[in-house]
Design a protein around this motif. Structure first.
Motif, PDB file in Angstrom:
ATOM      1  N   HIS A  63      26.993  40.778 -12.408  1.00 44.09           N
ATOM      2  CA  HIS A  63      26.343  40.699 -11.098  1.00 44.09           C
ATOM      3  C   HIS A  63      27.371  41.096 -10.043  1.00 44.09           C
ATOM      4  CE1 HIS A  63      23.000  38.422 -12.890  1.00 44.09           C
ATOM      5  NE2 HIS A  63      23.941  37.821 -13.590  1.00 44.09           N
ATOM      6  N   ARG A  64      27.134  42.205  -9.356  1.00 46.78           N
ATOM      7  CA  ARG A  64      28.105  42.690  -8.356  1.00 46.78           C
ATOM      8  C   ARG A  64      27.568  42.629  -6.938  1.00 46.78           C
ATOM      9  NH1 ARG A  64      30.818  48.053  -9.429  1.00 46.78           N
ATOM     10  NH2 ARG A  64      32.303  47.154  -8.012  1.00 46.78           N
ATOM     11  N   HIS A  65      26.277  42.866  -6.756  1.00 43.93           N
ATOM     12  CA  HIS A  65      25.692  42.893  -5.413  1.00 43.93           C
ATOM     13  C   HIS A  65      25.211  41.499  -5.041  1.00 43.93           C
ATOM     14  CE1 HIS A  65      25.746  47.264  -5.257  1.00 43.93           C
ATOM     15  NE2 HIS A  65      25.404  47.228  -6.536  1.00 43.93           N
ATOM     16  N   GLY A  66      25.425  41.148  -3.794  1.00 44.68           N
ATOM     17  CA  GLY A  66      24.989  39.842  -3.336  1.00 44.68           C
ATOM     18  C   GLY A  66      24.860  39.811  -1.837  1.00 44.68           C
ATOM     19  N   SER A  67      24.584  38.622  -1.321  1.00 49.59           N
ATOM     20  CA  SER A  67      24.502  38.458   0.125  1.00 49.59           C
ATOM     21  C   SER A  67      25.081  37.101   0.508  1.00 49.59           C
ATOM     22  CB  SER A  67      23.060  38.598   0.628  1.00 49.59           C
ATOM     23  OG  SER A  67      22.241  37.618   0.054  1.00 49.59           O
ATOM     24  N   MET A  68      25.647  37.079   1.700  1.00 49.83           N
ATOM     25  CA  MET A  68      26.266  35.882   2.244  1.00 49.83           C
ATOM     26  C   MET A  68      25.720  35.672   3.649  1.00 49.83           C
ATOM     27  SD  MET A  68      30.317  35.192   3.080  1.00 49.83           S
ATOM     28  CE  MET A  68      30.840  35.295   1.391  1.00 49.83           C
ATOM     29  N   ARG A  69      25.386  34.425   3.965  1.00 47.13           N
ATOM     30  CA  ARG A  69      24.895  34.118   5.307  1.00 47.13           C
ATOM     31  C   ARG A  69      26.044  33.596   6.157  1.00 47.13           C
ATOM     32  NH1 ARG A  69      24.733  28.753   5.908  1.00 47.13           N
ATOM     33  NH2 ARG A  69      24.435  27.459   4.073  1.00 47.13           N
ATOM     34  N   LEU A  70      25.825  33.619   7.462  1.00 47.83           N
ATOM     35  CA  LEU A  70      26.810  33.024   8.368  1.00 47.83           C
ATOM     36  C   LEU A  70      26.928  31.530   8.080  1.00 47.83           C
ATOM     37  CD1 LEU A  70      25.977  34.650  11.816  1.00 47.83           C
ATOM     38  CD2 LEU A  70      27.946  35.101  10.362  1.00 47.83           C
ATOM     39  N   ALA A  71      28.112  31.000   8.210  1.00 47.35           N
ATOM     40  CA  ALA A  71      28.340  29.578   7.977  1.00 47.35           C
ATOM     41  C   ALA A  71      27.936  28.774   9.208  1.00 47.35           C
ATOM     42  CB  ALA A  71      29.808  29.326   7.657  1.00 47.35           C
ATOM     43  N   THR A  72      27.482  27.567   8.966  1.00 45.78           N
ATOM     44  CA  THR A  72      27.169  26.631  10.047  1.00 45.78           C
ATOM     45  C   THR A  72      28.274  25.585  10.121  1.00 45.78           C
ATOM     46  OG1 THR A  72      25.954  25.133   8.593  1.00 45.78           O
ATOM     47  CG2 THR A  72      24.683  26.917   9.645  1.00 45.78           C
ATOM     48  N   ILE A 101      26.905  31.762  -0.052  1.00 43.39           N
ATOM     49  CA  ILE A 101      26.414  32.898  -0.838  1.00 43.39           C
ATOM     50  C   ILE A 101      24.962  32.608  -1.180  1.00 43.39           C
ATOM     51  CG2 ILE A 101      26.635  34.223  -2.972  1.00 43.39           C
ATOM     52  CD1 ILE A 101      29.636  33.512  -2.939  1.00 43.39           C
ATOM     53  N   THR A 102      24.064  33.447  -0.696  1.00 43.71           N
ATOM     54  CA  THR A 102      22.637  33.199  -0.887  1.00 43.71           C
ATOM     55  C   THR A 102      22.080  33.882  -2.128  1.00 43.71           C
ATOM     56  OG1 THR A 102      22.111  35.064   0.541  1.00 43.71           O
ATOM     57  CG2 THR A 102      22.204  32.881   1.574  1.00 43.71           C
ATOM     58  N   ARG A 103      22.772  34.933  -2.584  1.00 45.96           N
ATOM     59  CA  ARG A 103      22.293  35.665  -3.757  1.00 45.96           C
ATOM     60  C   ARG A 103      23.470  36.384  -4.382  1.00 45.96           C
ATOM     61  NH1 ARG A 103      21.385  40.716  -4.284  1.00 45.96           N
ATOM     62  NH2 ARG A 103      21.405  41.131  -2.052  1.00 45.96           N
ATOM     63  N   LEU A 104      23.462  36.419  -5.713  1.00 45.32           N
ATOM     64  CA  LEU A 104      24.462  37.173  -6.464  1.00 45.32           C
ATOM     65  C   LEU A 104      23.728  37.849  -7.614  1.00 45.32           C
ATOM     66  CD1 LEU A 104      27.425  37.913  -6.722  1.00 45.32           C
ATOM     67  CD2 LEU A 104      27.751  35.862  -8.099  1.00 45.32           C
ATOM     68  N   GLY A 105      23.470  39.150  -7.463  1.00 43.17           N
ATOM     69  CA  GLY A 105      22.622  39.846  -8.431  1.00 43.17           C
ATOM     70  C   GLY A 105      21.227  39.255  -8.353  1.00 43.17           C
ATOM     71  N   THR A 108      19.838  33.286  -7.520  1.00 43.04           N
ATOM     72  CA  THR A 108      19.619  32.783  -6.163  1.00 43.04           C
ATOM     73  C   THR A 108      20.170  31.367  -5.978  1.00 43.04           C
ATOM     74  OG1 THR A 108      17.410  32.041  -6.784  1.00 43.04           O
ATOM     75  CG2 THR A 108      17.595  34.214  -5.742  1.00 43.04           C
ATOM     76  N   ASP A 109      20.497  30.684  -7.077  1.00 45.33           N
ATOM     77  CA  ASP A 109      21.073  29.341  -7.006  1.00 45.33           C
ATOM     78  C   ASP A 109      22.561  29.444  -7.303  1.00 45.33           C
ATOM     79  OD1 ASP A 109      21.481  26.600  -6.896  1.00 45.33           O
ATOM     80  OD2 ASP A 109      20.849  26.285  -8.975  1.00 45.33           O
ATOM     81  N   VAL A 110      23.328  29.856  -6.295  1.00 45.62           N
ATOM     82  CA  VAL A 110      24.771  30.007  -6.459  1.00 45.62           C
ATOM     83  C   VAL A 110      25.412  28.652  -6.173  1.00 45.62           C
ATOM     84  CG1 VAL A 110      26.831  31.224  -5.680  1.00 45.62           C
ATOM     85  CG2 VAL A 110      24.640  32.425  -5.780  1.00 45.62           C
ATOM     86  N   HIS A 111      26.093  28.097  -7.176  1.00 43.14           N
ATOM     87  CA  HIS A 111      26.740  26.794  -7.025  1.00 43.14           C
ATOM     88  C   HIS A 111      28.223  26.916  -7.346  1.00 43.14           C
ATOM     89  CE1 HIS A 111      26.528  26.561 -11.404  1.00 43.14           C
ATOM     90  NE2 HIS A 111      25.271  26.947 -11.282  1.00 43.14           N
ATOM     91  N   ALA A 112      28.966  25.825  -7.165  1.00 46.53           N
ATOM     92  CA  ALA A 112      30.418  25.847  -7.338  1.00 46.53           C
ATOM     93  C   ALA A 112      30.819  26.297  -8.742  1.00 46.53           C
ATOM     94  CB  ALA A 112      31.003  24.478  -7.030  1.00 46.53           C
ATOM     95  N   GLY A 113      30.037  25.970  -9.742  1.00 39.56           N
ATOM     96  CA  GLY A 113      30.345  26.376 -11.107  1.00 39.56           C
ATOM     97  C   GLY A 113      30.367  27.882 -11.270  1.00 39.56           C
ATOM     98  N   ILE A 114      29.495  28.565 -10.567  1.00 46.19           N
ATOM     99  CA  ILE A 114      29.470  30.030 -10.626  1.00 46.19           C
ATOM    100  C   ILE A 114      30.711  30.596  -9.945  1.00 46.19           C
ATOM    101  CG2 ILE A 114      28.277  32.074  -9.723  1.00 46.19           C
ATOM    102  CD1 ILE A 114      25.638  30.638 -10.351  1.00 46.19           C
TER     103      ILE A 114
END
Length: 164
Positions: A63-72, A101-105, A108-114
């Motif tokens: 998985h190479r493509h993803g998206s990141m949202r602005l931090a709050t 990180i909202t998506r990785l490939g 959609t559930d990107v957690h610390a383990g990933i």
């Protein structure tokens, strides 16, 4: 003001108590009216990226493509009460990146383990990407050509060499 002790067990309870009301709760509390019109102010809140190496999942998919949202502010504060961060402050970036990180490939559930299982080069890329989008508001970087000394901008969000 009463001081509260926060443990991992009551973290979710505290977050729920301090979270803003959900849309269904707000709808029940207010009389039915036309929803407020949302205006687009041109603020970009999500940024696409392409990892240098890519995250390899348990099935061997890269998985190479993803998206990141602005931090709050909550994203920045939440890791401070995480027990893993208290035990090892270097873990802060893992927790922080997993929240924004909202998506990785197709994940959609990107957690610390990933994030933990990503290559170091990808984590370093994401840390720099996070800093750029949250402090500068864009993913461009000024660079200088080593041959002609000419200056230009590149978009760090991804794309292969030679693509525009």
């Amino acid at each position: 003001m009463r001081r509260r002790t926060v443990t991992a067990g009551n973290l979710d309870e505290i977050l729920q108590a301090t979270a803003p009301a959900s849309a269904s709760e707000q709808a029940a509390a207010t009389p039915a009216a036309a929803p407020p019109r949302r205006e687009d102010h041109g603020l970009r809140t999500e940024f696409e990226f392409e990892l240098p190496r890519g995250y390899v999942d348990d099935e061997g998919t890269v998985h190479r493509h993803g998206s990141m949202r602005l931090a709050t502010a909550r994203d920045e504060l939440r890791p401070q009460i995480d027990l893993r961060v208290k035990e090892n402050p270097a873990y802060l970036s893992v927790v922080l990146l997993s929240q924004v990180i909202t998506r990785l490939g197709n994940i959609t559930d990107v957690h610390a383990g990933i994030v933990e299982r990503m290559y170091a080069t990808d984590v370093a890329f994401l840390q720099d990407f996070y800093r750029r989008v949250n402090s500068e508001g864009h993913t461009r970087a000024a660079v200088t050509c080593p041959h002609c000394e000419g200056g230009f901008e590149v978009d760090l969000s991804g794309g292969r060499l030679g693509e525009s």
